[in-house]
Design a protein around this motif. Structure first.
Motif, PDB file in Angstrom:
ATOM      1  N   PHE A  83      73.188  63.380  65.708  1.00 14.25           N
ATOM      2  CA  PHE A  83      71.733  63.439  65.617  1.00 14.25           C
ATOM      3  C   PHE A  83      71.278  63.128  64.199  1.00 14.25           C
ATOM      4  N   GLY A  84      70.135  62.464  64.109  1.00 10.55           N
ATOM      5  CA  GLY A  84      69.498  62.270  62.823  1.00 10.55           C
ATOM      6  C   GLY A  84      68.771  63.531  62.385  1.00 10.55           C
ATOM      7  N   GLU A  85      68.112  63.450  61.229  1.00  9.06           N
ATOM      8  CA  GLU A  85      67.421  64.619  60.689  1.00  9.06           C
ATOM      9  C   GLU A  85      66.028  64.794  61.254  1.00  9.06           C
ATOM     10  N   GLN A 131      69.726  57.861  72.248  1.00  2.80           N
ATOM     11  CA  GLN A 131      68.824  58.771  72.949  1.00  2.80           C
ATOM     12  C   GLN A 131      67.783  59.303  71.970  1.00  2.80           C
ATOM     13  N   PHE A 154      63.971  63.412  67.374  1.00  2.63           N
ATOM     14  CA  PHE A 154      65.305  63.084  66.888  1.00  2.63           C
ATOM     15  C   PHE A 154      65.906  61.941  67.689  1.00  2.63           C
ATOM     16  N   GLN A 180      61.671  68.260  69.836  1.00  5.29           N
ATOM     17  CA  GLN A 180      61.849  69.686  69.617  1.00  5.29           C
ATOM     18  C   GLN A 180      60.529  70.282  69.182  1.00  5.29           C
ATOM     19  N   LEU A 218      77.697  63.241  70.343  1.00  3.22           N
ATOM     20  CA  LEU A 218      76.511  62.546  69.858  1.00  3.22           C
ATOM     21  C   LEU A 218      76.269  62.977  68.418  1.00  3.22           C
ATOM     22  N   HIS A 272      65.469  66.308  76.045  1.00  2.00           N
ATOM     23  CA  HIS A 272      65.721  64.876  76.150  1.00  2.00           C
ATOM     24  C   HIS A 272      64.469  64.125  76.587  1.00  2.00           C
ATOM     25  N   GLY A 284      60.574  76.189  67.075  1.00  2.00           N
ATOM     26  CA  GLY A 284      61.210  77.397  67.590  1.00  2.00           C
ATOM     27  C   GLY A 284      61.893  77.238  68.937  1.00  2.00           C
ATOM     28  N   ARG A 285      62.011  76.004  69.416  1.00  2.00           N
ATOM     29  CA  ARG A 285      62.608  75.766  70.733  1.00  2.00           C
ATOM     30  C   ARG A 285      63.817  74.864  70.612  1.00  2.00           C
ATOM     31  N   GLY A 286      64.539  74.737  71.723  1.00  9.60           N
ATOM     32  CA  GLY A 286      65.655  73.808  71.777  1.00  9.60           C
ATOM     33  C   GLY A 286      65.175  72.370  71.961  1.00  9.60           C
ATOM     34  N   LEU A 287      66.099  71.427  71.789  1.00  8.31           N
ATOM     35  CA  LEU A 287      65.736  70.026  71.959  1.00  8.31           C
ATOM     36  C   LEU A 287      65.606  69.688  73.441  1.00  8.31           C
ATOM     37  N   PHE A 344      72.530  76.173  68.277  1.00 11.43           N
ATOM     38  CA  PHE A 344      72.152  75.697  69.601  1.00 11.43           C
ATOM     39  C   PHE A 344      73.388  75.345  70.407  1.00 11.43           C
ATOM     40  N   PHE A 362      69.708  71.540  76.149  1.00 12.27           N
ATOM     41  CA  PHE A 362      69.874  72.532  75.100  1.00 12.27           C
ATOM     42  C   PHE A 362      69.387  73.916  75.522  1.00 12.27           C
ATOM     43  N   GLY A 363      70.074  74.920  74.986  1.00 12.77           N
ATOM     44  CA  GLY A 363      69.586  76.276  75.097  1.00 12.77           C
ATOM     45  C   GLY A 363      68.474  76.536  74.102  1.00 12.77           C
ATOM     46  N   ALA A 364      67.970  77.746  74.119  1.00 11.28           N
ATOM     47  CA  ALA A 364      66.816  78.103  73.291  1.00 11.28           C
ATOM     48  C   ALA A 364      67.185  78.422  71.851  1.00 11.28           C
ATOM     49  N   TYR A 376      65.159  62.659  71.463  1.00  8.74           N
ATOM     50  CA  TYR A 376      64.891  64.034  71.858  1.00  8.74           C
ATOM     51  C   TYR A 376      63.659  64.527  71.112  1.00  8.74           C
ATOM     52  N   GLY A 432      69.313  68.371  59.727  1.00  5.16           N
ATOM     53  CA  GLY A 432      69.208  68.066  61.144  1.00  5.16           C
ATOM     54  C   GLY A 432      70.142  68.924  61.966  1.00  5.16           C
ATOM     55  N   LEU A 433      70.654  68.344  63.025  1.00  2.00           N
ATOM     56  CA  LEU A 433      71.526  69.035  63.965  1.00  2.00           C
ATOM     57  C   LEU A 433      72.956  68.560  63.708  1.00  2.00           C
TER      58      LEU A 433
END
Lengths: 113, 112
Positions: free
Chosen positions: A103-105, A33, A88, A37, A101, A45, A40-43, B90, B103-105, A35, B42-43
């Motif tokens: 995630f990459g950097e 997948q 990402f 971002q 999942l 899709h 300052g926000r969430g990811l 997150f 995802f949330g904020a 994504y 990253g995440l």
């Protein structure tokens, strides 16, 4: 180490140009997948490609998957300043992933007006 | 943000104090996840849940615990916060295993 690794880490282009980001991974996967971002926000899709698919399109996005090379690419065509964000890739790890999942950097894309 | 609310959005705390972050969803999704995001890393997955009272560890679970007593709520607790836990946290939800995550904020936590 990360299952998915993006390349390049940062990319700066002019509006109207195409942007290509790459992702490599290590193990067999069920799906991959992408994504996005914004700062300052969430990811959010963008697109999911299954292991038996080779290419997928969504609007200005084109994703390819090469399972023999364990790599994927995300192409954004005719980029806009609003495409400036981090991108990402995320992969499962096939049978051993559970429900996770990895995630990459990320690749930081800057589109200059 | 797809029916996901994280609270608080910002928190500053001192080393050694307990901290609980809350993730609330209105989508009735089965899977819920806690991640932390740090520059250069990253995440990274901390813990996740695959149902009420069903949780499992992620990549960076040391120093964190979670609980899920209701479908809609997933709590992340730092029993004794350390400066290394300063991060952006997150929450994410998913309807199916390894499916699309929403995802949330985020919660920005500073441990001084």
């Amino acid at each position: 180490s990360q299952q998915g690794e993006e390349d390049p880490q940062a990319l700066s282009i002019q509006e109207g140009e195409n942007a290509t980001m790459n992702c490599s991974y290590k193990t067999s996967i069920n799906n991959l997948q992408w994504y996005r971002q914004n700062s300052g926000r969430g990811l959010v899709h963008l697109i999911l490609i299954r292991s038996n698919e080779r290419e997928k399109h969504s609007g200005r996005l084109r994703v390819t998957l090469d399972t023999s090379k364990k790599s994927s690419s995300l192409l954004i065509t005719a980029s806009r300043a609003a495409d400036t964000a981090s991108y990402f890739c995320a992969t499962d790890e096939g049978e051993t992933s559970g429900s996770r999942l990895t995630f990459g950097e990320g690749t930081q894309l800057t589109v200059n007006p | 943000d797809a029916g996901i609310t994280q609270s608080p959005r910002h928190k500053v705390t001192e080393t050694g104090t307990p901290v609980t972050l809350r993730c609330h969803q209105t989508e009735n999704h089965r899977y819920m996840y806690w991640y932390r995001q740090d520059p250069g890393h990253g995440l990274r997955l901390i813990h996740y849940s695959y149902g009420v009272k069903d949780t499992d560890k992620g990549e960076v679970s040391d120093g964190y615990s979670v609980s899920r007593s209701k479908t809609e709520d997933f709590l992340l607790t730092l029993e004794s916060a350390t400066s290394s836990q300063t991060s952006v946290y997150f929450c994410a939800i998913s309807e199916i295993s390894v499916g699309i995550q929403y995802f949330g904020a985020g919660t920005r936590l500073s441990v001084l």
